[in-house]
Design a protein around this motif. Structure first.
Motif, PDB file in Angstrom:
ATOM      1  N   ALA A 128      -4.575   2.794   2.992  1.00 58.44           N
ATOM      2  CA  ALA A 128      -4.749   3.544   4.385  1.00 58.44           C
ATOM      3  C   ALA A 128      -5.828   4.104   4.080  1.00 58.44           C
ATOM      4  O   ALA A 128      -6.503   4.643   2.409  1.00 58.44           O
ATOM      5  CB  ALA A 128      -3.798   5.309   4.394  1.00 58.44           C
ATOM      6  N   PHE A 132       4.390  -8.402   6.084  1.00 53.90           N
ATOM      7  CA  PHE A 132       4.721  -7.827   7.213  1.00 53.90           C
ATOM      8  C   PHE A 132       5.338  -6.722   6.810  1.00 53.90           C
ATOM      9  O   PHE A 132       6.557  -5.956   7.005  1.00 53.90           O
ATOM     10  CB  PHE A 132       5.907  -8.306   7.791  1.00 53.90           C
ATOM     11  N   SER A 133       4.161  -5.872   5.759  1.00 54.97           N
ATOM     12  CA  SER A 133       4.564  -4.124   5.655  1.00 54.97           C
ATOM     13  C   SER A 133       3.818  -3.560   5.953  1.00 54.97           C
ATOM     14  O   SER A 133       2.615  -4.489   5.070  1.00 54.97           O
ATOM     15  CB  SER A 133       5.450  -4.084   3.785  1.00 54.97           C
ATOM     16  N   VAL A 134       3.614  -2.979   5.981  1.00 50.98           N
ATOM     17  CA  VAL A 134       2.527  -1.691   5.948  1.00 50.98           C
ATOM     18  C   VAL A 134       1.793  -0.881   4.662  1.00 50.98           C
ATOM     19  O   VAL A 134       3.685  -0.409   4.887  1.00 50.98           O
ATOM     20  CB  VAL A 134       3.018  -1.054   6.740  1.00 50.98           C
ATOM     21  N   LYS A 135       0.964  -1.534   4.088  1.00 47.04           N
ATOM     22  CA  LYS A 135       0.916  -0.952   2.707  1.00 47.04           C
ATOM     23  C   LYS A 135       0.187   0.740   3.274  1.00 47.04           C
ATOM     24  O   LYS A 135      -1.449   0.648   3.008  1.00 47.04           O
ATOM     25  CB  LYS A 135      -0.149  -2.230   2.310  1.00 47.04           C
ATOM     26  N   LEU A 136       0.559   1.975   2.698  1.00 47.41           N
ATOM     27  CA  LEU A 136      -0.125   2.724   2.570  1.00 47.41           C
ATOM     28  C   LEU A 136      -1.087   2.990   1.567  1.00 47.41           C
ATOM     29  O   LEU A 136      -2.586   3.754   1.883  1.00 47.41           O
ATOM     30  CB  LEU A 136       0.894   4.592   2.978  1.00 47.41           C
ATOM     31  N   SER A 137      -0.628   2.215   0.452  1.00 49.75           N
ATOM     32  CA  SER A 137      -2.132   2.379  -0.497  1.00 49.75           C
ATOM     33  C   SER A 137      -3.401   2.037   0.045  1.00 49.75           C
ATOM     34  O   SER A 137      -4.457   2.504  -0.065  1.00 49.75           O
ATOM     35  CB  SER A 137      -1.834   1.282  -1.787  1.00 49.75           C
ATOM     36  N   LYS A 143       0.672   7.149  -1.015  1.00 52.86           N
ATOM     37  CA  LYS A 143      -0.339   5.596  -1.128  1.00 52.86           C
ATOM     38  C   LYS A 143       1.078   4.885  -1.524  1.00 52.86           C
ATOM     39  O   LYS A 143       0.140   3.371  -1.964  1.00 52.86           O
ATOM     40  CB  LYS A 143      -1.542   6.337  -1.821  1.00 52.86           C
ATOM     41  N   ILE A 165       3.760   4.207  -1.026  1.00 52.42           N
ATOM     42  CA  ILE A 165       4.733   4.026   0.246  1.00 52.42           C
ATOM     43  C   ILE A 165       4.281   2.402   0.645  1.00 52.42           C
ATOM     44  O   ILE A 165       3.578   2.325   1.149  1.00 52.42           O
ATOM     45  CB  ILE A 165       4.909   4.733   1.049  1.00 52.42           C
ATOM     46  N   GLU A 166       5.137   1.434   1.261  1.00 49.90           N
ATOM     47  CA  GLU A 166       5.362   0.348   2.267  1.00 49.90           C
ATOM     48  C   GLU A 166       6.296   0.407   2.790  1.00 49.90           C
ATOM     49  O   GLU A 166       7.251   1.707   2.861  1.00 49.90           O
ATOM     50  CB  GLU A 166       4.973  -0.678   1.449  1.00 49.90           C
ATOM     51  N   ILE A 167       5.398   0.685   4.352  1.00 51.96           N
ATOM     52  CA  ILE A 167       6.451   0.600   5.689  1.00 51.96           C
ATOM     53  C   ILE A 167       7.132  -0.777   5.548  1.00 51.96           C
ATOM     54  O   ILE A 167       6.108  -2.046   6.157  1.00 51.96           O
ATOM     55  CB  ILE A 167       6.079   1.436   6.474  1.00 51.96           C
TER      56      ILE A 167
END
Lengths: 230, 619
Positions: A79, A72-77, B31, B33-35
């Motif tokens: 991207a 339930f978290s967006v992982k920017l790693s 990169k 960061i988690e949202i």
């Protein structure tokens, strides 16, 4: 919806039988997630495409952006953003929207080199998009051409969820209400200035987290509830 | 980094402490960061092991008793769950609005701390170190065009010190002075400085009284003169000179004598400085002259503020000038009314007494008269004297005290025994009235006149206040009327109970609480100083005030006071009336954070003192 989703598994196996050996076949060999799984627990891949137009028979994919949701978290790693090298000039009217130039496109990679990465990331996960026909149909069209089979994927569509919320609340839908950047402020989400495949995929991912948390506050949400009929 | 994540990079890059990261680390930051999204009412933090940055929305943080600790808005950071030792009582919260959070794992945070010292200091440094750093940064930001006050006195020394040997005759010393063309000479004994002789000494202590020129110079020198280190700022040298009425100061470098500076050197160096004004005050012939001079006070205030002189020293400079003006006015009054019938001392109260005046402070003063005072015979004189001085001070911009705490009020124009009676009553049976007067009359200092009258009064005040616990409890309870805010939330000041203020009252929510703390401490320990910093230093290292807390309070005061001075200087520059109210949107993110630390220090000390003095048991 239950039968429809069974239909997805059926479609997956059918396409797997048709697909030439390679990335698509490998992707299709992975079963889809259980519709009873909790969307707070599973991985979901948010994706957005920029295209030269709206017709998958004539137009092509220009860029792909995606980002994963885990726990339930967006992982920017996770991207990922890539520009597609296309075999034609970019029509001026579409360049205004996506702002990808011919030069940038020429420096990109051909779609057949990019799709394997997309499939590797999507295998066994639902695809999260805002207004699914574009992504579904453009990727499918490329697959038919390259591998002789359609792209089959369980879809979560934030536009459809938005529509359901409006209907459930008896709100009339005004033109433009369901657009990604008009839905976000309803959930107190910030406005991003940039518009490209990755930032839109990210914007969609955030919107989904907000919608799901508001529909199922603090409790499990069944994946099946969100899956699109498409 | 994906160029598409630039917006997230930019959002973080302008926030403390991410501003301290270099470009490469910032590029890598998104990169990691988690949202995460939290709908209104959702529990915060959603997961342990992360630092949180509010991207949109708002989070309310509570302590274990459910009391509001702080409120986080866009860009605010919450790192409690990543701290090794969690000293914060404030570790639970919920989303006050639908909120989007950026999360950075504590592991990544630690890696960043290893990679950047400045970044890591934000998390590791104690409140003490952070406040000290904040005070240092405010003092560094000087405007080069007005940085004259920042010059070190060493750079003003033009020639080798002119010295004579102890035991030399006055005549020989005088010829050395005229040969070298100097107005002063230093007296050495075995290469050690033992005295200072000026032209004035030659005139007053020798020629005027007919002393023989063959006497040793030692007879007329000022023994053990005060010296100043070469690294001292001219601003500070000025304060020393003005305050102690020195005209000459020997300069040393690492203890070695290198020369001499005079008030004239300093005045030449900067014409609008306070020594220059002080000299003008002494030369003033009429009240009108003094009114003219006073008009330059706001400009002085502004220049000192722009030159990054510390708030403490600006307060001293302005107070010293007010003292000079008061002294000159009393001379004028006596010239007009004749000499006083009985000895008196003019006392300053409040900020002037504390040496913490700003250029627009009210006047608070009183007259302490000899016990020989007979009202029917003498009060006419002192009423006229008080009216003369008070009216003139008002005309000079030190407006009448709204509470009528002035020597013109017959109540505050009394002989020693009456004053002693007042204080006995205030201390032994405290009531709301005495509490109201406490900030004026428990900060009392003799300005000019028969200063010796003051000592018995002060002695009595300190003895009684020290012994009287109920009085101290009342003083502390009264001090709790002014509490610091919790911090900031968006463009508001967040105060206890969750209320929002539109502006930050730097005086009543920052300076007054510290002044009150220092007053109660000093009275409880029988310490003489009235200046807040001097009080804190005098009380430091006692069970009532640790050395660390004393330094923290001093730094907090300097931080808040310097913000006030800059705010007021800015208002003066724009032709506005100076006030104490700063809208939070005029504060930088860093200033807000520093202020938050300062508020926390004040809050902690207030709570400690309420318990210590039993102010919570008064009902």
């Amino acid at each position: 919806m239950f039968t429809r989703f069974l239909g997805k598994e059926y479609q997956r196996k059918k396409a797997l039988a048709q697909a030439a050996p390679g990335p698509l076949a490998e992707y299709l060999a992975t079963p889809f997630p259980d519709k009873n799984s909790d969307c707070r627990e599973i991985e979901i891949v948010a994706i957005d495409l920029e295209t030269t137009g709206l017709d998958p028979r004539k137009d092509v994919i220009l860029s792909i952006g995606l980002v994963h949701i885990e726990q339930f978290s967006v992982k920017l790693s996770t991207a990922w953003h890539s520009i597609v090298r296309i075999d034609r000039d970019i029509p001026g009217e579409s360049a205004v929207i996506h702002q990808i130039t011919d030069d940038q496109s020429a420096a990109g990679a051909p779609i057949e080199e990019l799709l394997p990465e997309v499939f590797a990331r999507m295998a066994g996960k639902p695809m999260l998009v805002h207004y699914s026909p574009i992504e579904q149909n453009f990727i499918s069209a490329a697959c038919q051409r390259l591998y002789g089979a359609p792209f089959v994927v369980p879809i979560i569509d934030t536009l459809e969820i938005g529509q359901r919320v409006f209907v459930r609340r008896n709100h009339t839908i005004q033109p433009g209400d369901l657009r990604l950047f008009n839905l976000r402020p309803r959930y107190n989400l910030p406005q991003y200035k940039a518009h490209n495949a990755l930032s839109d995929a990210l914007a969609t991912a955030e919107l989904f987290l907000a919608m799901a948390d508001n529909l199922y506050p603090g409790r499990p949400c069944r994946l099946g509830e969100f899956l699109s009929n498409r | 980094m994906e160029v598409e994540l630039v917006e997230i990079r930019q959002f973080l890059a302008q926030r403390n402490p991410f501003v301290y990261l270099d470009q490469e680390l910032l590029d890598e930051l998104p990169k990691d960061i988690e949202i995460r999204y939290l709908r209104r009412g959702g529990t915060f933090p959603p997961r342990e092991g992360f630092l949180y940055v509010v991207r949109s929305g708002a989070i309310t943080i509570f302590d274990k008793t459910g009391e509001l600790c702080e409120k986080l808005g866009e860009g605010d950071i919450y790192s409690v769950t990543c701290q090794l030792v969690n000293l914060s009582q404030c570790d639970r919260g919920e989303a006050a609005e639908d909120t989007l959070l950026y999360m950075l794992s504590c592991d990544r945070l630690k890696a960043l701390c290893r990679a950047s010292k400045a970044f890591s200091e934000h998390f590791s440094a104690s409140v003490k170190e952070r406040l000290r750093a904040a005070v240092n940064t405010t003092q560094e930001s000087s405007d080069p065009t007005v940085a004259a006050m920042m010059i070190e006195v060493g750079s003003l020394v033009r020639k080798e010190p002119v010295t004579v040997e102890s035991g030399m005759t006055i005549r020989e010393a005088a010829s050395v002075m005229s040969n070298k063309d100097v107005s002063s000479v230093l007296v050495l004994q075995d290469d050690k400085l033992v005295g200072l002789v000026t032209d004035r000494d030659l005139r007053k202590r020798c020629v005027a009284i007919g002393l023989n020129g063959s006497e040793p110079i030692d007879h007329i020198m000022t023994p053990e003169p005060k010296t100043i280190e070469a690294s001292t700022l001219t601003a500070q040298a000025l304060m020393t000179m003005t305050r102690q009425r020195f005209h000459h100061l020997p300069v040393t470098e690492h203890g070695r004598l290198i020369g001499m500076i005079t008030a004239t050197d300093l005045a030449n160096q900067q014409s609008a400085n306070s020594a220059y004004l002080a000299a003008d005050v002494r030369k003033a012939k009429t009240v009108a002259d003094l009114i003219e001079i006073s008009k330059r006070l706001p400009a002085l205030h502004m220049r000192l503020a722009t030159a990054s002189v510390t708030a403490r020293h600006i307060g001293e400079a302005v107070s010293c000038l007010t003292d000079s003006i008061t002294g000159r006015l009393l001379e004028m009054a006596e010239a007009e009314l004749g000499p006083a019938p009985v000895p008196y001392v003019w006392m300053a109260g409040g900020s002037q007494a504390r040496h913490e005046q700003s250029s627009h402070s009210d006047q608070d003063n009183a007259l302490l008269l000899s016990d020989d005072f007979v009202p029917a015979q003498h009060d006419g004189y002192f009423a006229a004297l008080a009216k003369f001085v008070s009216d003139a001070l008002n005309a000079c911009g030190f407006v009448y005290c709204p509470g009528d705490a002035m020597a013109t009020n017959p109540q505050w124009r009394q002989p020693l025994k009456v004053w002693q009676g007042y204080f006995s009553r205030w201390i032994e049976s405290p009531d709301p009235m005495s509490m109201m007067l406490s900030s004026i009359f428990f900060d009392l200092r003799p300005v000019i006149g028969a200063v010796e009258l003051f000592a018995p009064l002060q002695k009595m005040i300190l003895k009684k206040s020290q012994e009287n616990r109920i009085f101290l409890a009342y003083m502390m309870a009264n001090a709790m009327q002014h509490r610091p805010p919790l911090g900031f939330f968006r463009q508001f000041v967040l105060v206890r109970g969750g209320e929002h203020d539109d502006t930050l009252d730097l005086k009543h929510r920052g300076i007054v609480p510290i002044t009150d703390i220092a007053r109660v401490l000093a009275l409880s320990l029988g310490k003489e100083p009235v200046n807040t910093v001097e009080r804190l230093r005098a009380c430091a290292g006692t069970p009532a005030l640790s050395n660390d807390m004393a330094e923290n309070l001093e730094d907090a005061l300097e931080l808040i006071a310097s913000l006030r001075i800059r705010h007021q200087a800015d208002q003066i520059r724009r032709g506005m009336q100076a006030d104490n109210y700063v809208p939070p949107d005029q504060l930088s993110e860093l200033e807000r954070e520093h202020l938050k630390h300062a508020f926390k220090v004040i809050q902690t000390m207030q709570e400690t003192m309420v318990k210590r003095f039993g102010a919570d048991k008064l009902g």
